[in-house]
Design an enzyme around this catalytic site. Structure first.
Site: not given
Ligand code: PMP
Length: 406
Positions: A193, A221, A252
């Site tokens: 990310s 992502h 996302k």
């Molecule tokens: N896993 C990864 C790799 C992420 O980048 C994110 C969000 N930043 C999440 C999980 C969490 O997802 P959510 O925003 O749906 O809680």
């Protein structure tokens, strides 16, 4: 009676310390809908900061699906899933996601974060070993912390090192001599990310298969970005049936909110019995579930969105590189512009904001201290004109601050 001392006074000192190190980040407030152009702190800006990859947060079909669900079912589910909070919309969403992902079953969570913190400690315990990429997401790290399983970390994307750890673990078994591990679980982000690079999933799967380990991929992502119509990294690499647990997010590219886990029916069944966020936190409002269902249909019906996302991504990255910016090892729409020093990154972001471009800075502890950066994400909703205006601002401010040579 007045209090003699404030027991939380140490927080003031912590805040002052963060501010003095340029690590304090005030919240920016958006007063318009998420989109390629939005209003942040009262200024109209081109946004390169959202995860709204496909522009679905404001898609009319998702909006209509949510409004119809509000009219029919109200605004909240009113309970956790295991008590009185499982609505038909939740089950339909899970069935449709399972088809989309070519998985036997899917279970949804309130967020991608709670999916990781719910699943990892449920399927691992003292008798197991978790092997995790060094740059995995915070929610994976927290999921591992909540597990009783010991863990080993392999250097970022280093399949050779991973294979070594796996061989040794399989040969030597549990350190207390009580026999082989019940489960060795290899955990990786599908797309990382902060850097936007893609996990070497084929190599990871092969290394895991050599020792009978399971593979767990967090596709937050990659959902909506990689694979056919955004089916994710497993589809992108043609690894169906060889990855045991796929986590995805609906917050996302799908434009709404929530996380999900795709895998076997047995995996879903045990999570329903044991995963703590699932058991102890209220389920999605029905409108969110309805909007997520519509998002899957839009991803199937409008492949031009993902095509546009990738075309814009390629152009944007090529232009940034031509201008002399360091975009790191990104291979996806997540495009970091690495500046190094946190003060410089915050100043760069601040000046761009004055120029009408919203590109947030990311500093320690989210990234290493000397890796401060702007983290931009191209979305399908940005037009060529938006991107050109943004690139002009990057060039101007980059020169002005000495980030790129004039
Ligand atoms: N896993 C990864 C790799 C992420 O980048 C994110 C969000 N930043 C999440 C999980 C969490 O997802 P959510 O925003 O749906 O809680």
């Amino acid at each position: 009676m007045t209090r003699q001392r404030n027991p939380l006074a140490f927080i003031d000192a912590e805040l002052a310390d963060l501010k003095s190190k340029h690590l304090y980040r005030p919240l920016r407030v958006m007063s318009a809908a998420q989109g390629p152009v939005t209003v942040v702190d009262g200024h109209e800006v081109i946004s390169l900061s959202s995860n709204d990859y496909l522009g679905l947060t404001h898609h009319p079909r998702l909006r209509d699906a949510a409004l119809a669900a509000v009219a029919e079912f109200g605004v909240g589910s009113g309970a956790v899933r295991t008590i009185a909070g499982t609505m038909a919309e939740h089950e339909l969403l899970e069935a449709e996601l399972a088809v989309f992902k070519s998985a036997e079953a899917v279970l949804t969570f309130q967020s991608g974060f709670t999916a990781n913190t719910g699943v990892i400690p449920t399927i691992t315990g003292e008798a197991d070993l978790i092997v995790s990429d060094a740059l995995n997401h915070a929610s994976i790290i927290d999921g591992m912390r909540l597990s009783k399983a010991p863990r080993k970390v392999f250097p970022h994307k280093d399949v050779v090192a991973l294979r070594e750890i796996l061989r040794e673990a399989a040969e030597q078994g549990r350190p207390d001599g009580s026999g082989p591990y019940r489960l060795i679980l290899v955990v990786t982000d599908g797309v990382f990310s902060m850097d936007g690079d893609i996990a070497p999933l084929p190599g990871i799967v092969e290394a895991a298969e050599e020792v009978g380990a399971a593979v767990y991929v967090d596709d937050a992502h990659a959902s909506g970005v990689l694979g056919r119509n955004g089916r994710g990294s497993v589809d992108h690499f043609g690894l169906h049936g060889r990855v045991d647990v796929q986590v995805g997010t609906m917050s996302k590219a799908m434009g709404v909110l929530g996380g999900y886990v795709a895998g076997s029916q047995a995996l879903r069944d045990i999570l329903v019995q044991r995963a703590r966020p699932f058991l102890f936190s209220t389920s999605h409002p029905p409108a969110d579930a309805a909007a997520c269902r519509e998002a899957i249909r839009v991803m199937e019906d409008e492949p031009s969105r993902i095509e546009r996302l990738w075309a814009s991504t390629k152009r944007f990255k090529a232009e940034l590189t031509r201008l002399g910016f360091d975009t790191g090892r990104s291979e996806t729409p997540i495009t970091p512009i690495i500046v190094g020093d946190s003060e410089a990154a915050i100043r760069f972001s601040g000046r761009l904001f004055e120029e009408g471009v919203f590109a947030t800075s990311v500093v320690f502890p989210t990234v290493a201290l000397d890796q401060a950066r702007l983290r931009t994400i191209v979305t399908a909703a940005l037009t060529d004109e938006h991107l050109d205006r943004a690139l002009d601002a990057f060039a101007r401010v980059g020169n002005e601050l000495g980030i790129i040579a004039a």
